[in-house]
Design an enzyme around this catalytic site. Structure first.
Site, PDB file in Angstrom:
ATOM      1  N   LEU A 276      17.725  31.605   6.471  1.00 14.25           N
ATOM      2  CA  LEU A 276      19.167  31.385   6.388  1.00 14.25           C
ATOM      3  C   LEU A 276      19.837  32.621   6.975  1.00 14.25           C
ATOM      4  O   LEU A 276      19.545  33.744   6.559  1.00 14.25           O
ATOM      5  CB  LEU A 276      19.580  31.171   4.932  1.00 14.25           C
ATOM      6  CG  LEU A 276      20.933  30.513   4.642  1.00 14.25           C
ATOM      7  CD1 LEU A 276      21.052  29.167   5.337  1.00 14.25           C
ATOM      8  CD2 LEU A 276      21.135  30.351   3.145  1.00 14.25           C
ATOM      9  N   ASP A 277      20.704  32.414   7.965  1.00 18.96           N
ATOM     10  CA  ASP A 277      21.352  33.533   8.641  1.00 18.96           C
ATOM     11  C   ASP A 277      22.078  34.445   7.662  1.00 18.96           C
ATOM     12  O   ASP A 277      22.595  33.973   6.636  1.00 18.96           O
ATOM     13  CB  ASP A 277      22.374  33.022   9.665  1.00 18.96           C
ATOM     14  CG  ASP A 277      21.728  32.260  10.813  1.00 18.96           C
ATOM     15  OD1 ASP A 277      20.523  32.461  11.042  1.00 18.96           O
ATOM     16  OD2 ASP A 277      22.439  31.465  11.462  1.00 18.96           O
ATOM     17  N   PRO A 278      22.156  35.760   7.965  1.00 24.36           N
ATOM     18  CA  PRO A 278      22.904  36.670   7.091  1.00 24.36           C
ATOM     19  C   PRO A 278      24.350  36.237   6.847  1.00 24.36           C
ATOM     20  O   PRO A 278      24.891  36.439   5.756  1.00 24.36           O
ATOM     21  CB  PRO A 278      22.857  38.004   7.853  1.00 24.36           C
ATOM     22  CG  PRO A 278      21.573  37.931   8.623  1.00 24.36           C
ATOM     23  CD  PRO A 278      21.465  36.489   9.058  1.00 24.36           C
ATOM     24  N   LEU A 279      24.982  35.610   7.868  1.00 23.47           N
ATOM     25  CA  LEU A 279      26.373  35.173   7.710  1.00 23.47           C
ATOM     26  C   LEU A 279      26.492  33.797   7.065  1.00 23.47           C
ATOM     27  O   LEU A 279      27.581  33.243   6.977  1.00 23.47           O
ATOM     28  CB  LEU A 279      27.083  35.162   9.060  1.00 23.47           C
ATOM     29  CG  LEU A 279      27.336  36.532   9.693  1.00 23.47           C
ATOM     30  CD1 LEU A 279      28.208  36.394  10.940  1.00 23.47           C
ATOM     31  CD2 LEU A 279      27.981  37.501   8.716  1.00 23.47           C
ATOM     32  N   ALA A 280      25.359  33.255   6.612  1.00 27.46           N
ATOM     33  CA  ALA A 280      25.370  31.985   5.884  1.00 27.46           C
ATOM     34  C   ALA A 280      25.072  32.242   4.413  1.00 27.46           C
ATOM     35  O   ALA A 280      24.408  33.208   4.052  1.00 27.46           O
ATOM     36  CB  ALA A 280      24.319  31.036   6.460  1.00 27.46           C
TER      37      ALA A 280
END
Length: 309
Positions: free
Chosen positions: A51-55
């Site tokens: 899961l992306d850091p910005l998600a």
């Protein structure tokens, strides 16, 4: 053993099961796994899908023997909520990247809802250049950050539903249910291309991975509180939770011994004559305890993943 021939004791405890983390913003998946492993004092840990850091949202973390079930969750259906901010395109397709385009053009509500059917079903999708996909052994995002040309191959993905839930002219909100390998950032990019506008993902939240949803999730603060209060087990879901769509077969003590030794067992007559014989996997259990994931072959069940519980 260490270099001096001494047996090394494994660090941590033999903790087995799943922690369904509600990952916070700006925390990477690998670091999240390390934090959960430390909080749970577990010997081994892994996650089922970056899961992306910005998600934010669902990051299933497997501990101990549950790591053997990670591939089954990687293939599971997923659900997301996301926002597209119109007017600015970026290299990473989200708010993190350099601006690659700007425009005053904005779509209408009708235009947005009109293009969504194009993106349902089995569709072709080009993954983001800034992604964890490997190209000649290197991560695409490492190549992109190094300024190298990155040619991403088109892939087929499954999108079961995509729905717009809010619209104010500058931003549109959506929900999407999709299959393995779908990139929401690519979906947002393609929606913007279809609309003829610039845009990027300004918010992304994963709300479901297979059987795991937000109702079963814990924040890091909540998990830390459980662990500090010696109630870590309350934050742990059984190993078999990730296998909820795999048929279960109860096995006897002799069969349990055979499976744990890596030997095939005879499939029950009821299994041989049923539709289950065509299933790729069967979960063998003894008194509710997972013993092995088996593959049926003819009249036998062969253990492929044995659980040391």
């Amino acid at each position: 053993m260490d270099p001096n021939g001494r047996n090394r004791r494994k660090r941590g405890q033999a903790v087995h099961g799943w922690v369904v983390l509600d990952k916070p913003l700006e925390l990477g998946s690998t670091k999240a796994v390390a934090i959960v492993r430390r909080l749970m004092d577990a010997q081994k840990a892994g996650h089922a899908g970056t899961l992306d850091p910005l998600a934010t949202g669902i990051l299933p973390i497997a501990l101990g023997e549950a790591t053997k079930t990670v591939p089954f969750l990687m293939d599971a259906a997923k659900s997301y909520e996301f926002d597209i901010a119109f007017g600015v395109s970026t290299a990473t397709l989200d708010a993190e990247g350099d601006v690659t385009g700007k425009s005053d053009a904005r779509p209408t509500r009708t235009a947005v809802t009109g293009v969504l059917p194009r993106f349902m079903g089995t569709v072709e999708q080009v993954p983001p250049r800034y992604s964890a996909i490997k190209i000649d052994g290197k991560r695409a995002y490492d190549l992109a950050r190094a300024g190298e040309a990155v040619a991403m191959k088109t892939r087929l993905v499954r999108i079961d539903a995509v729905t717009m839930t809010a619209f104010d002219g500058d931003t549109a909100s959506f929900t999407v249910d999709c299959g393995k390998g779908t990139y929401v950032r690519s979906l947002a990019r393609d929606i913007c291309v279809a609309l003829g506008v610039d845009g990027h993902v300004s918010r992304l939240r994963r709300t479901r991975v297979g059987p795991f949803d937000l109702q079963r999730s814990l924040t890091l603060d909540a998990l830390s509180e459980l662990c500090d209060g010696a109630r870590a087990d309350e934050g742990l879901l059984p190993l078999s939770t990730a296998l909820d769509d795999i048929p279960v077969l109860a096995v006897t003590d002799p069969q349990t011994t055979a499976l744990r030794q890596g030997r095939a067992i005879a499939a029950p007559q009821s299994l041989q004559s049923s539709a289950l014989s065509n299933r790729e996997w069967i979960l063998a259990e003894a008194e509710g305890l997972p013993i092995a994931l088996c593959q049926p072959r003819g009249e036998e069940l062969f253990p492929k993943r044995v659980f040391n519980l």
